[in-house]
Scaffold this active site. Structure first.
Site, PDB file in Angstrom:
ATOM      1  N   GLY A   1       2.307   6.075   4.159  1.00 46.95           N
ATOM      2  CA  GLY A   1       1.550   6.398   3.428  1.00 46.95           C
ATOM      3  C   GLY A   1       0.616   7.271   4.990  1.00 46.95           C
ATOM      4  O   GLY A   1       0.176   7.754   6.248  1.00 46.95           O
TER       5      GLY A   1
ATOM      6  N   GLY B   1      -4.700  11.130   7.026  1.00 45.26           N
ATOM      7  CA  GLY B   1      -5.330  10.441   8.007  1.00 45.26           C
ATOM      8  C   GLY B   1      -3.718  10.398   9.349  1.00 45.26           C
ATOM      9  O   GLY B   1      -3.559  11.358   9.405  1.00 45.26           O
ATOM     10  N   ILE B   2      -4.025   9.028   9.760  1.00 43.30           N
ATOM     11  CA  ILE B   2      -3.378   9.102  10.942  1.00 43.30           C
ATOM     12  C   ILE B   2      -1.612   9.511  11.104  1.00 43.30           C
ATOM     13  O   ILE B   2      -0.926   9.797  11.543  1.00 43.30           O
ATOM     14  CB  ILE B   2      -2.936   7.998  11.849  1.00 43.30           C
ATOM     15  CG1 ILE B   2      -4.531   7.040  11.524  1.00 43.30           C
ATOM     16  CG2 ILE B   2      -2.008   6.876  12.755  1.00 43.30           C
ATOM     17  CD1 ILE B   2      -5.341   5.063  12.073  1.00 43.30           C
ATOM     18  N   GLY B   3      -1.577   8.489   9.832  1.00 45.21           N
ATOM     19  CA  GLY B   3       0.171   9.114   9.122  1.00 45.21           C
ATOM     20  C   GLY B   3       0.788  10.495   8.832  1.00 45.21           C
ATOM     21  O   GLY B   3       1.539  10.534   8.805  1.00 45.21           O
TER      22      GLY B   3
ATOM     23  N   SER C   1      -4.427  -3.312  13.658  1.00 46.64           N
ATOM     24  CA  SER C   1      -5.663  -3.099  14.331  1.00 46.64           C
ATOM     25  C   SER C   1      -6.255  -3.679  14.881  1.00 46.64           C
ATOM     26  O   SER C   1      -6.270  -5.095  14.741  1.00 46.64           O
ATOM     27  CB  SER C   1      -6.085  -3.044  12.406  1.00 46.64           C
ATOM     28  OG  SER C   1      -7.777  -2.192  13.090  1.00 46.64           O
TER      29      SER C   1
ATOM     30  N   TYR D   1      -9.111  -7.485   5.511  1.00 46.87           N
ATOM     31  CA  TYR D   1      -8.392  -6.841   6.357  1.00 46.87           C
ATOM     32  C   TYR D   1      -8.301  -7.364   7.002  1.00 46.87           C
ATOM     33  O   TYR D   1      -7.014  -6.799   7.914  1.00 46.87           O
ATOM     34  CB  TYR D   1      -9.800  -5.168   6.025  1.00 46.87           C
ATOM     35  CG  TYR D   1      -8.800  -4.220   7.618  1.00 46.87           C
ATOM     36  CD1 TYR D   1      -8.255  -3.956   6.845  1.00 46.87           C
ATOM     37  CD2 TYR D   1      -9.064  -3.695   7.620  1.00 46.87           C
ATOM     38  CE1 TYR D   1      -7.696  -2.658   7.227  1.00 46.87           C
ATOM     39  CE2 TYR D   1      -8.889  -2.857   8.819  1.00 46.87           C
ATOM     40  CZ  TYR D   1      -7.663  -2.252   8.349  1.00 46.87           C
ATOM     41  OH  TYR D   1      -7.226  -1.385   9.324  1.00 46.87           O
TER      42      TYR D   1
HETATM   43  N1  NAP Z   1      -8.841   4.612  10.008  1.00 44.34           N
HETATM   44  C1  NAP Z   1      -9.043   3.820  11.409  1.00 44.34           C
HETATM   45  O1  NAP Z   1     -10.721   4.026  12.344  1.00 44.34           O
HETATM   46  C2  NAP Z   1      -8.160   2.886  11.795  1.00 44.34           C
HETATM   47  C3  NAP Z   1      -7.732   2.270  12.590  1.00 44.34           C
HETATM   48  C4  NAP Z   1      -7.108   0.748  12.734  1.00 44.34           C
HETATM   49  C5  NAP Z   1      -6.230   0.909  11.623  1.00 44.34           C
HETATM   50  N2  NAP Z   1      -5.671   1.801  10.625  1.00 44.34           N
HETATM   51  C6  NAP Z   1      -4.904   1.843  10.338  1.00 44.34           C
HETATM   52  O2  NAP Z   1      -4.134   2.096   9.754  1.00 44.34           O
HETATM   53  C7  NAP Z   1      -2.729   3.066   8.880  1.00 44.34           C
HETATM   54  C8  NAP Z   1      -3.450   4.235   8.251  1.00 44.34           C
HETATM   55  O3  NAP Z   1      -4.793   4.469   7.251  1.00 44.34           O
HETATM   56  P1  NAP Z   1      -5.725   5.509   7.518  1.00 44.34           P
HETATM   57  O4  NAP Z   1      -7.214   5.046   8.577  1.00 44.34           O
HETATM   58  O5  NAP Z   1      -4.766   7.020   7.897  1.00 44.34           O
HETATM   59  O6  NAP Z   1      -6.278   5.460   6.470  1.00 44.34           O
HETATM   60  P2  NAP Z   1      -6.376   6.616   4.644  1.00 44.34           P
HETATM   61  O7  NAP Z   1      -6.550   8.376   5.525  1.00 44.34           O
HETATM   62  O8  NAP Z   1      -6.903   6.144   3.469  1.00 44.34           O
HETATM   63  O9  NAP Z   1      -4.476   6.790   4.674  1.00 44.34           O
HETATM   64  C9  NAP Z   1      -4.204   5.193   4.052  1.00 44.34           C
HETATM   65  C10 NAP Z   1      -1.962   6.389   3.748  1.00 44.34           C
HETATM   66  O10 NAP Z   1      -1.912   4.792   3.189  1.00 44.34           O
HETATM   67  C11 NAP Z   1      -1.866   5.597   2.115  1.00 44.34           C
HETATM   68  N3  NAP Z   1      -1.738   4.367   1.086  1.00 44.34           N
HETATM   69  C12 NAP Z   1      -2.562   3.867   0.459  1.00 44.34           C
HETATM   70  N4  NAP Z   1      -2.631   2.485  -0.024  1.00 44.34           N
HETATM   71  C13 NAP Z   1      -1.511   2.833  -0.724  1.00 44.34           C
HETATM   72  C14 NAP Z   1      -0.148   2.152  -2.087  1.00 44.34           C
HETATM   73  N5  NAP Z   1      -1.103   1.317  -2.315  1.00 44.34           N
HETATM   74  N6  NAP Z   1       1.016   2.643  -1.771  1.00 44.34           N
HETATM   75  C15 NAP Z   1       1.449   4.163  -0.524  1.00 44.34           C
HETATM   76  N7  NAP Z   1       0.076   4.365  -0.305  1.00 44.34           N
HETATM   77  C16 NAP Z   1      -1.164   3.959   0.177  1.00 44.34           C
HETATM   78  C17 NAP Z   1      -2.315   6.817   1.668  1.00 44.34           C
HETATM   79  O11 NAP Z   1      -2.472   7.273   0.563  1.00 44.34           O
HETATM   80  P3  NAP Z   1      -3.214   8.436  -0.847  1.00 44.34           P
HETATM   81  O12 NAP Z   1      -3.397   9.321   0.206  1.00 44.34           O
HETATM   82  O13 NAP Z   1      -2.567   8.312  -1.897  1.00 44.34           O
HETATM   83  O14 NAP Z   1      -3.836   7.577  -0.696  1.00 44.34           O
HETATM   84  C18 NAP Z   1      -3.049   7.281   2.823  1.00 44.34           C
HETATM   85  O15 NAP Z   1      -1.583   8.589   2.836  1.00 44.34           O
HETATM   86  C19 NAP Z   1      -3.559   1.882   7.783  1.00 44.34           C
HETATM   87  O16 NAP Z   1      -2.355   1.009   7.872  1.00 44.34           O
HETATM   88  C20 NAP Z   1      -4.988   0.773   8.472  1.00 44.34           C
HETATM   89  O17 NAP Z   1      -4.656  -0.048   8.212  1.00 44.34           O
HETATM   90  C21 NAP Z   1      -6.997   2.417  10.667  1.00 44.34           C
END
Ligand code: NAP
Length: 288
Positions: A16, A20-22, A145, A172
């Protein structure tokens, strides 16, 4: 526990990392000298992430391996490639995750959110575990989360056929509870190996999260933006868990803002964690 010495020069596998975070974590870890391997499902998005990382990092350019984490066959191929390529893997970050407003099944007959958010970390970690142990000290970090609060694991309905609700948010929350329970059981199994496992809550972060679910959800997420953290702020605890010497003292912790934090009562239930481990093994074919 032997000295960690920071992330510089260590092989870090991060899922990921294209958004975003990653992505924010990858930029900072590269700047600190980590040898990064980004797991991405899309070559073009990976190339853009590499461009952004290389703009700030003076170290070697990250490697990219492609995998769709919704597919167990793809995860197994990914693990084979990682094991063939890297004699040492010191850090695995299970960060990829998503929410889906509509219930969908994967080719493995698993509900999609469960497959990506829980079974992918479970299977990838299992397949890399011997290499992580052989590379000790080593660290496993999983992005959970605060959405796990109030959730329970529907052991009698693992594909959420009856329990689906809340535009995907119920499911989720279950997967994010699974991240904490998985980490707790993994940590117990890792005790004394020199490998630690911890999960964290990044806070509410302005990312691409929930922007895949149509215009109403995109508007909803836009409305949360004034209260949300930047991806850089959201990545701080991940980076700390990977890099900081003192984070090596934690094993099985749920961390928020660089401090262990008690997860929900359901997340602290040892028997639930063991049961989840057993059913997850069955769901990945029993040969994790
Ligand atoms: N944002 C928040 O407020 C929040 C709060 C608590 C926890 N989180 C957690 O933080 C983590 C990162 O999320 P984010 O907020 O940074 O969201 P994000 O910006 O949507 O990033 C998600 C990442 O996961 C990848 N991904 C999703 N489905 C995938 C798949 N099937 N195979 C490979 N890669 C995949 C995406 O790849 P693509 O670029 O190809 O889409 C992207 O790199 C998640 O585990 C989420 O549950 C987020």
């Amino acid at each position: 526990m032997s000295e960690w010495g920071g992330v510089a020069g260590k092989r870090v596998v991060l899922t990921g990392a294209t958004n975003g975070i990653g992505l924010a974590a990858a930029v900072e870890l590269a700047r600190r000298g980590a040898d990064l391997t980004l797991v991405a499902r899309n070559q073009a998005r990976a190339a853009e992430a590499i461009r952004r990382i290389n703009a700030v990092s003076t170290g070697s350019s990250p490697d990219v391996l492609l995998a769709d984490l919704a597919s167990q066959a793809s995860i197994r191929r990914l693990a084979d490639e990682l094991l063939a390529k890297y004699p040492r893997i010191q850090v695995l970050v299970n960060n990829a995750g998503a929410i889906y407003a509509r219930r969908r099944m994967t080719a493995d007959a698993i509900e999609l959110t469960w497959a990506v958010n829980h079974l992918a970390p479970f299977l990838l970690t299992a397949l890399l575990l011997d290499r992580l142990k052989a590379s000790h000290p080593a660290r496993i970090v999983t992005t959970s989360s605060g959405a796990h609060e109030g959730a329970r694991i529907p052991f009698d309905d693992l594909n959420a056929e009856r329990s689906w609700g809340g535009a995907g948010f119920t499911r989720y929350g279950e997967t994010k509870l699974a991240n904490v329970l998985f980490t707790a059981e993994l940590a117990r199994r890792l005790d004394g190996t020199g490998v630690t496992a911890n999960a964290f809550h990044p806070g509410l972060v302005a990312t691409g999260f929930n922007r895949n679910n149509g215009v109403l959800m995109r508007i909803g997420m836009a409305l949360t933006r004034p209260f949300a953290r930047s991806p850089q702020k959201g990545a701080e605890t991940l980076i700390w868990l990977v890099d900081a010497e003192e984070a090596g003292e934690l094993n099985g912790a749920y961390v928020f803002d660089r401090r262990p934090f008690p997860p929900s009562p359901a997340a602290q239930n040892t028997e639930t964690a063991r049961q989840l481990w057993r059913v997850s093994e069955e769901q990945v074919g029993g040969s994790a």
